[in-house]
Design an enzyme around this catalytic site. Structure first.
Site, PDB file in Angstrom:
ATOM      1  N   CYS B  96      -3.759  14.037 -34.658  1.00  0.00           N
ATOM      2  CA  CYS B  96      -2.579  14.543 -35.358  1.00  0.00           C
ATOM      3  C   CYS B  96      -1.409  13.578 -35.189  1.00  0.00           C
ATOM      4  O   CYS B  96      -1.440  12.478 -35.706  1.00  0.00           O
ATOM      5  CB  CYS B  96      -2.251  15.957 -34.872  1.00  0.00           C
ATOM      6  SG  CYS B  96      -1.109  16.822 -35.967  1.00  0.00           S
ATOM      7  N   HIS B 221      -7.552  18.900 -35.236  1.00  0.00           N
ATOM      8  CA  HIS B 221      -7.460  18.978 -33.769  1.00  0.00           C
ATOM      9  C   HIS B 221      -8.803  19.334 -33.131  1.00  0.00           C
ATOM     10  O   HIS B 221      -9.109  20.514 -32.986  1.00  0.00           O
ATOM     11  CB  HIS B 221      -6.458  20.070 -33.384  1.00  0.00           C
ATOM     12  CG  HIS B 221      -5.034  19.698 -33.631  1.00  0.00           C
ATOM     13  ND1 HIS B 221      -4.249  19.086 -32.689  1.00  0.00           N
ATOM     14  CD2 HIS B 221      -4.254  19.858 -34.720  1.00  0.00           C
ATOM     15  CE1 HIS B 221      -3.039  18.876 -33.178  1.00  0.00           C
ATOM     16  NE2 HIS B 221      -3.008  19.339 -34.425  1.00  0.00           N
ATOM     17  N   GLU B 223      -9.482  19.277 -30.033  1.00  0.00           N
ATOM     18  CA  GLU B 223      -9.247  19.963 -28.750  1.00  0.00           C
ATOM     19  C   GLU B 223      -8.974  21.444 -28.956  1.00  0.00           C
ATOM     20  O   GLU B 223      -8.955  22.199 -27.990  1.00  0.00           O
ATOM     21  CB  GLU B 223      -8.097  19.280 -27.985  1.00  0.00           C
ATOM     22  CG  GLU B 223      -6.679  19.667 -28.398  1.00  0.00           C
ATOM     23  CD  GLU B 223      -6.206  19.039 -29.706  1.00  0.00           C
ATOM     24  OE1 GLU B 223      -7.022  18.411 -30.421  1.00  0.00           O
ATOM     25  OE2 GLU B 223      -5.014  19.191 -30.035  1.00  0.00           O
TER      26      GLU B 223
END
Lengths: 976, 270
Positions: B96, B221, B223
């Site tokens: 990002c 993302h 994560e």
């Protein structure tokens, strides 16, 4: 100093997204002659060309800010190499046939400009020093527009008069913000010899918002001391005694007349909301109603705290800045609770006027509700997202009585060490202010928000608007968490309402404190000592530090470029002593400041309104009514808002606000998983229904409590660990007929909390939400009580969502449907209010909640959704289109009261405590056994056909609609 | 087996550092969040690590443009140690805001200044920040972070994620040279308009890699999808018909593949 002007434009062929959105808004204003809008960013950079370029620790590199460097700066920093191009100097209007109007929007002198600060830092990274940087926005409007249209566009779309200045045309530029340094001049505001009229005049002239009795009390104090107060002393007292800071109305003694029957409260809040918490005496409540936020136990090592605030008045004037600083402010509440919590979730609930209101129907001095809504959402979005805190739960209500007084509730939940829930400042501790610098922004915020709004407020109170910079707050949060972890401070408070006066004054309440005001770092020169003390400039916190820890804590702050300054120390003399350059400007007894406020006594009246039920003819089919309710602003999908919030940052999301097969169904509560190493979760929800308050605020409050609890239960929250928060937003409570409904609601809070064994842990009120129009008409908001709630989830893997899961699963409804259409959306679409407001059966409601919670924990439930606005029909429709599966329901299975015979009542009644539960056929027995002795019935099943069918008496369908039409009706209103 | 050490770079406004650290730890790395000031103070610090992640957030408020100020800081203070890090065969991941930083420093797509000035990331076509889940189809077999052929599902959360090239020719060049790491696709792997391509990226580009395949930047993302319960429809997928399906609960969440592959690569090559 030479000033360089850079203009940055989009390159031809690359879309000007900002310009396009401005054009759209111009069209929404009804101005169609503008053909195109080009936007540009302007950078005004002052630099001394003779200052050599420096790299720290290295020799000077060539000359300073010269033309070559300016070109490099334009190319490498200010412009995107692909999409943008820059122009040094002032560009001309584009050539062509269309008439061009140039408008520039500059920040007013003294307003924080975060972009300018970043550019300064970046120029320094490039090895050059710049003197001062300012930014502005430039718009080129192409098309034939009149000067008055230009003015409208500038005022209504491009600029906010509170913080920005508009320059129309080509040449002028607002002056640079260099301000003269302040020279100390101690000012006294004589009070001892004033008569009553004089006291009132003084309070009014200085915007103190103190009433006569309070002014008399202050007068007496100074008569005893045989001196006159300084300006800063009176300002400090006014701030400490403001409604916003001490909640004098809710703590006042009240004589209430309920339909002629007299009831007396010595202290309204203590005898209602607080009292429930006290009587329930839950051992998992760690700190309630004493700190910034209410704290409850989470697990063996951790606690969670929750606070909800309002930021209504500022959001009315500057929706973007007002809501941004609202969320920024409430985030600092958990940060300043105990020894500090880590913020892990935001909640946002707004009330606006209806967004399709005609421009000519908007009172003078009021912004259009659509503009307010867009600005408020953008403010919360930009602040919350930049802070890296997920916004997980919220609601929006529309009613034209919120036109001039929009309500902006912002909540924040924090996770903290269970052993650090209390603070302990000691004499000798140093007072350190951390974070942002102090400026003139936000002066009189606390007192301003305690008063009423008028059409003139826009100009008079523009200085009360605060400017937020989330990155400053994020940096401060990062270092404070590190300092907390190693235990380097003894107490912490946020500078919210009242600024340093509120934070330091409160922290030093028991000890006494002295502060040297000239030490406070300022955004710009020129602030006098009073402005420094009461400014509500954002992103500042105060910590109490032992002298021996000073070096260690400063190292943490310096290590991440966070400004921190010792401004004073705690003394032990129980006095507030303020100095400027060594000269004393204030000395007040802490006891008088904090306890001297005279107690209020108030009168309140409640007369049960004489209302009747409308007569609406029964129909054979209710397709149209269902679609109409789904399309009403309160029920319609808020996806447009929700997606603009990052609801997944921190990686803790379990049940998101949008659920279902296409990730777009309306989730009930949110669930997060606060700790990486534990499957324990936290369910978060809210409940509010101002329309019921028009019939009876007692039942409105109970409906809010029941709804917030239903939303927790539906996703898998525990029934025995529910904590509640109250936020009262009311009109002018000096009027007995306005205070009466508040007393009713407070009584309901007590009854509801006791019945559900769900203590209130924190609360806040915002009164005086009234607006005086130019013609003298008074607009008051409806009595609005927001209930926020949270509970624990033992194992997040047991959580469920509201979307229908699988064809052939059975659907049950638990809870009785009654003849309760008063204040319902069904009546609303008929332009009626009705009389039969939904009540809560305080004996059955907690039992139902408990059983549903147990069934979910046991894995018997595939989906669960509560019946709220729009009743059963809306709930079934939502479950069906969220799951992408049909539902076939039959009202004959509905457990209902004897007088609930009409089909429309059964479909749309908003009776509380009702849950629709989807159960696999194999779990039927276990589920039914669990619900024994509760009102429940099987009302249908999930089907493959993508249709919602609801049958009645003789098996005939009273509703039959395909999922696409239902979903479209629900999504259309906010398809922006 | 050597210990894999990963650094998650913090800076003012970065806010996805903790969950990125957690994702790396789950994958078996020893991860640490470090503020950029520490790297600037001690230029040798970076040498202790084999993976550097530029996490998501709003570095310096995304003032001027997303990632721009942090990129400028890296160019002027950390170019050399970072170039050495890449030359040593180590791994760089930008998520990002981190992806925006890698593009704005020119590290992605890399290969000298011609591409640096020809590829950028700008405002979403929708003109607003959006949080939504997207399907990603891998486009290259040479990026070590990517499991070839495995379509993955991750959330995006950004306002400036539209990948833009100066012209069509540059887009073709990126394709031809294998710089495109991921494309936005629908559930069936087909490209499409908004919201399948959530920001209007040219060529549906969601992520880029450099010529070595050891630098990856992407807008979504990973994560945020390292546990099954982060999937927006986990209560439908892992509880078929309402009953929990233990088998599916233990399947790797899609985002883990990127971190696992990085850790495995270091274990094998260092």
């Amino acid at each position: 100093m030479k000033q360089w002007r850079f203009e940055v434009f989009n390159r031809a062929g690359f879309a000007d997204v900002h310009g396009a959105s401005v054009l759209e808004e111009i069209k929404e204003l009804g101005i169609h002659s503008v053909e195109a809008v080009q936007s540009a960013t302007v950078f005004l950079i002052e630099a001394d060309p003779s200052t050599p370029r420096l790299r720290s620790g290295q020799a000077a590199l060539g000359t300073g800010f010269d033309k070559d460097f300016a070109r490099r700066l334009g190319k490498e920093l200010l412009t995107d190499p692909v999409c943008e191009e820059y122009y040094i100097g002032r560009s001309r209007a584009p050539a062509g046939l269309a008439k061009a109007t140039l408008i520039e929007v500059h920040l007013k002198s003294g307003v924080t400009d975060p972009v300018a600060e970043s550019v300064m830092t970046a120029i320094a990274d490039m090895g050059v020093e710049a003197g001062n940087v300012r930014t502005a926005r430039k718009y080129v409007l192409l098309g034939d527009i009149t000067p008055s249209q230009t003015d409208t566009i500038a005022k209504k779309i491009l600029a906010n008069d509170c913080i920005e200045e508009v320059v129309i045309g080509n040449e002028a530029e607002p002056p640079s913000s260099h301000l003269k340094p302040y020279e100390l001049q101690i000012v006294h505001w004589p009070i001892r010899d004033l008569d009553d009229d004089g006291l009132i005049a003084l309070s009014k002239e200085k915007d103190l918002f103190l009433n006569l009795v309070e002014m008399q009390t202050i007068q007496k104090y100074y008569q005893q001391l045989a001196k006159e107060p300084t300006d800063i002393e009176l300002e400090a007292i006014a701030q400490t005694w403001s409604e916003h800071c001490v909640h004098k109305t809710l703590k006042s003694s009240v004589d209430m007349s309920i339909d002629g029957k007299q009831v007396h409260f010595d202290n309204l809040l203590k005898e209602t909301v607080f009292n429930a918490t006290k009587e329930l005496n839950k051992k998992w409540c760690i700190s309630v109603f004493v700190d910034n936020a209410g704290v409850v136990e989470f697990d063996e090592d951790s606690a969670v705290c929750f606070k909800v605030e309002t930021h209504n008045h500022p959001s009315a004037l500057d929706p973007y800045g007002g809501s941004a600083t609202g969320i920024g402010g409430v985030i600092r509440d958990p940060m300043g609770t105990g020894l500090g919590a880590k913020p892990i979730a935001n909640t946002d609930i707004f009330c606006f006027g209806e967004p399709d209101k005609k421009l000519e129907d908007i009172p003078k001095g009021v912004l259009h509700p659509r503009r307010i809504m867009k600005g408020v959402v953008a403010g919360v979005r930009d602040y919350g997202n930049r802070m890296g805190i997920p916004t997980v739960n919220g609601a929006i209500y529309f009613d034209d009585r919120y036109l001039a007084n929009p309500l902006v509730y912002c909540g924040n939940i924090g996770l903290m060490d269970k052993h650090k829930c209390f603070e302990n400042p000691q004499s000798g501790n140093l007072v350190i202010v951390v974070g942002g610098r102090t400026g003139r922004d936000g002066i009189h915020g606390a007192t301003f928000s305690s008063g009423q709004m008028t059409h003139e407020y826009e100009t008079i109170f523009s200085h009360a608007v605060q400017i937020g910079n989330p990155i400053t707050e994020k940096k401060m949060l990062d270092v404070l968490l590190q300092a907390n972890k190693v235990g380097l401070y003894e107490a912490i408070a946020d500078c919210g309402a009242g600024g340093l006066s509120g934070a330091v004054g409160e922290m030093g309440k028991e000890l006494g404190v002295e502060v040297n005001l000239e030490k406070v770092p300022l955004k710009y020169a020129g602030l006098n000592y009073t402005e420094i003390w009461i400014s509500e400039a954002q992103e500042r916190m105060v910590v109490a530090v032992k002298p021996e820890n000073l070096e260690a804590i400063m190292k943490i702050f310096d290590g991440e470029n966070v400004q921190a300054t010792v401004i004073g120390k705690f003394t032990g003399d129980k006095k507030l002593t303020l100095r400027y350059n060594g000269q004393e400007v204030a000395k007040l007894d802490m006891e008088f400041l904090h306890e001297g406020i005279p107690k209020y006594s108030r009168k309140a009246v409640w007369k049960t309104p004489q209302l009747t039920e409308p007569s609406i003819p029964e129909k054979n089919n209710y397709n149209k009514q269902l679609l109409q309710i789904l399309s009403s602003y309160n029920v319609a999908s808020k996806e447009w808002v929700i997606r603009q919030y990052d609801h997944e940052v921190q990686g803790n999301s379990v049940v998101k606000p949008l659920v279902g097969v296409n990730n777009d169904g309306p989730g009930d509560g949110a669930v997060i998983k606060p700790k990486f190493d534990s499957d324990k979760g936290l369910a978060i929800s809210c409940g509010m229904n101002p329309m019921y308050g028009d019939i009876d605020p007692y039942w409105m409050a109970l409906a809010g409590i029941d709804e917030a609890i239903r939303n927790l239960i539906c996703v898998g929250g525990r029934v025995d660990r529910i904590a509640l928060l109250d936020n009262f937003c009311w009109g002018d409570c000096t009027k007995p007929e306005t205070l009466g409904p508040l007393v009713r609601a407070a009584q309901a809070c007590y009854d509801g909390a006791i019945a559900f064994e769900a203590p209130f842990i924190s609360g806040k009120d915002s009164l005086n939400n009234e607006f005086s129009c130019e013609d003298g008409t008074q607009i008051s908001i409806p009595s609005t009580l927001l209930i926020s709630a949270m509970s624990l989830v033992d194992d997040i893997k047991t959580c469920v969502t509201m979307d229908a899961k699988k064809a052939s699963n059975l659907l049950f409804i638990v809870g009785e449907t009654k003849n309760e259409l008063g204040g319902s959306h069904y009546y609303k679409i008929h332009g009626q209010l009705g009389a039969n407001v939904p009540k809560v059966d305080l004996e059955t409601a907690p039992k139902i909640a408990g059983k549903i919670s147990a069934a979910i924990a046991d894995g018997l439930v595939a989906s669960c959704h509560d019946c709220s606005e729009g009743g059963l029909a809306v709930a079934l429709a939502e479950m069906a289109f969220a799951g992408g599966l049909g539902i076939e329901a039959d009202l004959r299975g509905l457990p209902k009261a004897a007088d609930c015979s009409r089909i429309d009542t059964q479909l749309f009644s908003e009776s509380n405590s009702r849950y629709i539960v989807e159960v696999e056929p194999g779990n039927y027995d276990a589920f039914a056994k669990m619900m024994l002795n509760l009102p429940f019935g099987q009302i249908g099943k999930v089907t493959e056909e993508k249709t919602l069918v609801i049958k009645a008496r003789d098996g005939k369908a009273v509703i039959k609609l395909d999922l696409d039409s239902l979903k479209q009706a629900w999504q259309k209103p906010f398809d922006w | 087996m050597a210990e894999v050490r990963a650094i998650v770079l913090r800076a003012a406004g970065i806010n996805c550092d903790m969950e990125t650290e957690y994702a790396l730890e789950q994958a078996g790395a020893k991860a640490e969040c470090v503020h950029i000031n520490r790297l600037i103070e001690d230029k040798k610090l970076l040498e202790q690590f084999q993976i550097i992640v530029f996490p998501g957030g709003f570095s310096y408020g995304d003032d001027v443009a997303a990632g721009k100020i942090l990129a400028n800081q890296i160019i002027h203070h950390l170019s050399e140690p970072l170039q050495k890090f890449i030359d040593d065969g180590k791994l760089v991941l930008g998520i990002c805001n981190g992806f925006q930083v890698l593009v704005k420093t020119g590290i992605l797509p890399g290969n000298g200044s011609a591409k640096q000035e020809a590829v950028t990331i700008t405002y979403n076509d929708s003109g607003k920040f959006e949080d939504r889940w997207v399907y990603l189809a891998p486009q290259t077999g040479k990026c070590i972070f990517i499991e070839p052929g495995r379509q993955i599902y991750l959330p995006i959360a950004h306002g400036e994620g539209k990948v833009v090239t100066k012209d069509e020719a540059m887009l073709e060049e990126l394709k031809a040279e294998g710089h495109i790491a991921f494309k936005y696709v629908d559930e069936n792997g087909e490209e499409g308009d908004y919201p399948i391509n959530p920001n209007g990226s040219m060529g549906s580009i969601a992520g880029l890699t450099d010529s070595t395949g050891r630098v990856l930047g992407l807008m979504p993302h990973p994560e945020r999808h390292v546990r099954p319960t982060q999937h927006p429809r986990w209560s439908r997928l892992y509880k078929i018909g309402g009953t929990r399906d233990e088998g599916r609960e233990t399947r790797d969440a899609d985002g883990t593949t990127i971190f696992n592959n990085a850790v495995k690569y270091i274990q094998k090559n260092f």
